[in-house]
Motif scaffolding. Sequence first.
Motif, mmCIF file in Angstrom:
data_model
loop_
_atom_site.group_PDB
_atom_site.id
_atom_site.type_symbol
_atom_site.label_atom_id
_atom_site.label_comp_id
_atom_site.label_asym_id
_atom_site.label_seq_id
_atom_site.Cartn_x
_atom_site.Cartn_y
_atom_site.Cartn_z
ATOM 1 N N TRP A 151 -5.271 -2.732 -14.038
ATOM 2 C CA TRP A 151 -4.522 -3.691 -13.208
ATOM 3 C C TRP A 151 -3.261 -4.238 -13.859
ATOM 4 O O TRP A 151 -2.348 -4.659 -13.177
ATOM 5 C CB TRP A 151 -5.391 -4.875 -12.751
ATOM 6 C CG TRP A 151 -6.760 -4.474 -12.377
ATOM 7 C CD1 TRP A 151 -7.118 -3.403 -11.600
ATOM 8 C CD2 TRP A 151 -7.991 -5.084 -12.783
ATOM 9 N NE1 TRP A 151 -8.482 -3.330 -11.498
ATOM 10 C CE2 TRP A 151 -9.034 -4.350 -12.209
ATOM 11 C CE3 TRP A 151 -8.290 -6.201 -13.572
ATOM 12 C CZ2 TRP A 151 -10.374 -4.687 -12.402
ATOM 13 C CZ3 TRP A 151 -9.603 -6.530 -13.765
ATOM 14 C CH2 TRP A 151 -10.643 -5.774 -13.190
ATOM 15 N N ARG A 152 -3.243 -4.285 -15.195
ATOM 16 C CA ARG A 152 -2.096 -4.907 -15.851
ATOM 17 C C ARG A 152 -1.339 -3.858 -16.664
ATOM 18 O O ARG A 152 -1.908 -2.987 -17.293
ATOM 19 C CB ARG A 152 -2.529 -6.080 -16.733
ATOM 20 C CG ARG A 152 -3.048 -7.225 -15.868
ATOM 21 C CD ARG A 152 -3.439 -8.444 -16.641
ATOM 22 N NE ARG A 152 -2.344 -9.222 -17.166
ATOM 23 C CZ ARG A 152 -1.516 -9.978 -16.442
ATOM 24 N NH1 ARG A 152 -1.632 -10.038 -15.120
ATOM 25 N NH2 ARG A 152 -0.565 -10.677 -17.017
ATOM 26 N N LEU A 153 -0.028 -4.001 -16.642
ATOM 27 C CA LEU A 153 0.845 -3.072 -17.341
ATOM 28 C C LEU A 153 0.845 -3.389 -18.827
ATOM 29 O O LEU A 153 0.765 -4.542 -19.229
ATOM 30 C CB LEU A 153 2.262 -3.246 -16.783
ATOM 31 C CG LEU A 153 3.237 -2.102 -16.924
ATOM 32 C CD1 LEU A 153 2.813 -0.922 -16.067
ATOM 33 C CD2 LEU A 153 4.629 -2.569 -16.507
ATOM 34 N N ARG A 171 -18.783 -4.691 -22.365
ATOM 35 C CA ARG A 171 -19.570 -5.071 -21.194
ATOM 36 C C ARG A 171 -20.586 -3.969 -20.896
ATOM 37 O O ARG A 171 -20.208 -2.801 -20.798
ATOM 38 C CB ARG A 171 -18.645 -5.268 -19.985
ATOM 39 C CG ARG A 171 -19.314 -5.934 -18.797
ATOM 40 C CD ARG A 171 -18.386 -6.012 -17.595
ATOM 41 N NE ARG A 171 -17.302 -6.969 -17.750
ATOM 42 C CZ ARG A 171 -17.390 -8.265 -17.450
ATOM 43 N NH1 ARG A 171 -18.508 -8.766 -16.989
ATOM 44 N NH2 ARG A 171 -16.348 -9.055 -17.617
ATOM 45 N N LEU A 197 -11.443 -5.742 -4.210
ATOM 46 C CA LEU A 197 -11.574 -4.576 -5.097
ATOM 47 C C LEU A 197 -13.021 -4.260 -5.417
ATOM 48 O O LEU A 197 -13.391 -3.095 -5.544
ATOM 49 C CB LEU A 197 -10.831 -4.813 -6.417
ATOM 50 C CG LEU A 197 -9.333 -4.526 -6.372
ATOM 51 C CD1 LEU A 197 -8.591 -5.681 -5.756
ATOM 52 C CD2 LEU A 197 -8.802 -4.227 -7.755
ATOM 53 N N ILE A 200 -14.128 -9.586 -6.853
ATOM 54 C CA ILE A 200 -12.881 -9.331 -7.572
ATOM 55 C C ILE A 200 -11.864 -8.926 -6.512
ATOM 56 O O ILE A 200 -12.075 -7.956 -5.772
ATOM 57 C CB ILE A 200 -13.028 -8.202 -8.613
ATOM 58 C CG1 ILE A 200 -14.281 -8.396 -9.474
ATOM 59 C CG2 ILE A 200 -11.765 -8.097 -9.457
ATOM 60 C CD1 ILE A 200 -14.309 -9.632 -10.311
ATOM 61 N N VAL A 241 -5.122 -9.330 -10.105
ATOM 62 C CA VAL A 241 -6.498 -8.943 -9.821
ATOM 63 C C VAL A 241 -7.414 -9.844 -10.635
ATOM 64 O O VAL A 241 -7.344 -9.865 -11.867
ATOM 65 C CB VAL A 241 -6.750 -7.472 -10.182
ATOM 66 C CG1 VAL A 241 -8.237 -7.144 -10.062
ATOM 67 C CG2 VAL A 241 -5.914 -6.567 -9.289
ATOM 68 N N GLY A 298 -11.234 -12.365 -16.361
ATOM 69 C CA GLY A 298 -12.120 -11.341 -16.894
ATOM 70 C C GLY A 298 -11.389 -10.016 -16.995
ATOM 71 O O GLY A 298 -10.234 -9.892 -16.577
ATOM 72 N N ARG A 299 -12.043 -9.033 -17.551
ATOM 73 C CA ARG A 299 -11.459 -7.719 -17.725
ATOM 74 C C ARG A 299 -12.474 -6.667 -17.297
ATOM 75 O O ARG A 299 -13.675 -6.883 -17.405
ATOM 76 C CB ARG A 299 -11.128 -7.452 -19.211
ATOM 77 C CG ARG A 299 -10.176 -8.382 -19.890
ATOM 78 C CD ARG A 299 -10.821 -9.601 -20.563
ATOM 79 N NE ARG A 299 -11.920 -9.353 -21.470
ATOM 80 C CZ ARG A 299 -11.795 -9.040 -22.763
ATOM 81 N NH1 ARG A 299 -10.607 -8.966 -23.302
ATOM 82 N NH2 ARG A 299 -12.849 -8.858 -23.523
ATOM 83 N N ILE A 348 2.271 -6.912 -13.970
ATOM 84 C CA ILE A 348 1.333 -6.419 -12.957
ATOM 85 C C ILE A 348 1.548 -4.919 -12.776
ATOM 86 O O ILE A 348 2.656 -4.478 -12.479
ATOM 87 C CB ILE A 348 1.528 -7.181 -11.634
ATOM 88 C CG1 ILE A 348 1.176 -8.660 -11.843
ATOM 89 C CG2 ILE A 348 0.685 -6.549 -10.521
ATOM 90 C CD1 ILE A 348 1.499 -9.547 -10.653
ATOM 91 N N ARG A 349 0.495 -4.158 -12.982
ATOM 92 C CA ARG A 349 0.618 -2.701 -12.849
ATOM 93 C C ARG A 349 0.730 -2.354 -11.364
ATOM 94 O O ARG A 349 -0.097 -2.792 -10.566
ATOM 95 C CB ARG A 349 -0.607 -2.021 -13.466
ATOM 96 C CG ARG A 349 -0.477 -0.522 -13.613
ATOM 97 C CD ARG A 349 -1.760 0.113 -14.133
ATOM 98 N NE ARG A 349 -2.055 -0.193 -15.523
ATOM 99 C CZ ARG A 349 -1.579 0.492 -16.566
ATOM 100 N NH1 ARG A 349 -0.764 1.507 -16.371
ATOM 101 N NH2 ARG A 349 -1.918 0.153 -17.790
ATOM 102 N N ARG A 374 -8.049 0.605 -9.337
ATOM 103 C CA ARG A 374 -7.736 -0.363 -8.290
ATOM 104 C C ARG A 374 -8.967 -0.626 -7.422
ATOM 105 O O ARG A 374 -9.096 -1.669 -6.826
ATOM 106 C CB ARG A 374 -6.554 0.182 -7.487
ATOM 107 C CG ARG A 374 -5.898 -0.699 -6.466
ATOM 108 C CD ARG A 374 -5.405 -2.063 -6.912
ATOM 109 N NE ARG A 374 -4.530 -2.186 -8.043
ATOM 110 C CZ ARG A 374 -3.744 -3.232 -8.270
ATOM 111 N NH1 ARG A 374 -3.682 -4.235 -7.423
ATOM 112 N NH2 ARG A 374 -3.018 -3.299 -9.352
#
Lengths: 245, 245
Positions: A151-153, A232, B81, B89, B97, B148-149, B231-232, B240
């Motif tokens: 999601w993130r660049l 995770r 998502l 999410i 996201v 979160g990731r 943001i990607r 995604r």
Amino acid sequence: MTLQVTAAADIGDISATSDLTSLIAQALAAVHWADGSSGIRSGDIVVVTSKVVSKSEGRVVACADAAERERIIDSESVRLLARRGSTRIVETHHGLVLAAAGVDESNTDSGTVVLLPLDPDESARRIRAGLLTALGEQLAVVITDTMGRAWRLGVTDQAIGAAGLRTIEDLRGTRDHTGRLIERTIIATADQVAGAAALVGAKDSRRPVSVVRGLDSLVIPEDGPGASALIRPADEDMFRYGTID
Amino acid sequence: MTLQVTAAADIGDISATSDLTSLIAQALAAVHWADGSSGIRSGDIVVVTSKVVSKSEGRVVACADAAERERIIDSESVRLLARRGSTRIVETHHGLVLAAAGVDESNTDSGTVVLLPLDPDESARRIRAGLLTALGEQLAVVITDTMGRAWRLGVTDQAIGAAGLRTIEDLRGTRDHTGRLIERTIIATADQVAGAAALVGAKDSRRPVSVVRGLDSLVIPEDGPGASALIRPADEDMFRYGTID
């Protein structure tokens, strides 16, 4: 409360014959701080990029071409999560999810690639014990690798190995300032430490050792949970599978 | 090179009638550094948690129960998502996201929730301009939220708004120390700054303002690309879509 982060001097080219812990200890003795002091003390967190740890552990292999690189990535992977063109996001045998299984051709001799350490938490424990012997200080050690994110660049450094550190802070069951019960929050402290250290490391990887000072309450006498606590579990992960083109 | 990160004093309860920029300016004038100096100077990066920005912008809404909270999350979302149990999410209208669209019931009055700022980059630009007027210093401003990731346990702070900062460092086309061309690396600098600041912020959110000193080369006179640059784009994102139970 003030946190300080400083990069140690270059430790030179590392190979399987290098005594990495001694080289780190020498570099740590010479780090400088904003208040004019130098050296390290108990409670400091030593952050080391995985590349030099890998090189010191002999995790450098010959790689003649792109096809061989793909086979090496296969051997480092347990699962393919996503693929686009030549980019593969995989899960490694450590449980880490990252591009190309961390197989890295930058900052290594042409015709070779560097693999991640086999057991980065064990590497961190060994370096921590060696630094205690060499310097007499109770330090934490974090080993980092640079990873992309969903999601993130862009990439950030994350903790892949750790010893002597509370790598996560579990706030579940505590209360916020209005008295409301916190039900879910676990802070990925070691990853934030890794990112802070990356801000001072030179981009050409010639400053692979940094020190974070001011988080003494996170530094513990035992080895602790390690960075594997930051992975995770697959069955709790809602993004374990990506897209395959 | 030494980086310093320090938390400013509590700025009190913030509401839509608060003059947030003035309160931040007052708190900044009193921050203390490891070398004994105090206050801020041009080249410092001011990091502010989104919660106080949201409150100052009136982004607090009544929320009677769980059903109303779900409707509020719907209104903040453009896309679902992934979902597990009561956790959703989503992608917000900003393109972020995160869980529950950032709708947050912690550290706010009972019966209310806090929404993310409508345009966090604009919020950062406004605060930065106000601080220049109030303090006469050319600062960068980063607005953070806790997220979160995928794949990794725990939350970290990320940049959702920014002004006056090179939020990404694009190394593509540069060379590593062996002379090898770097083809892909973009560093998510602003996210690492956000994480470093989170390490000094109190966990109960009573210290929402921190300052990062020592990254002057990243601080620029113009507003710059903002955190939206982090943001990607959806069409470049391999994760995604997650799992929906």
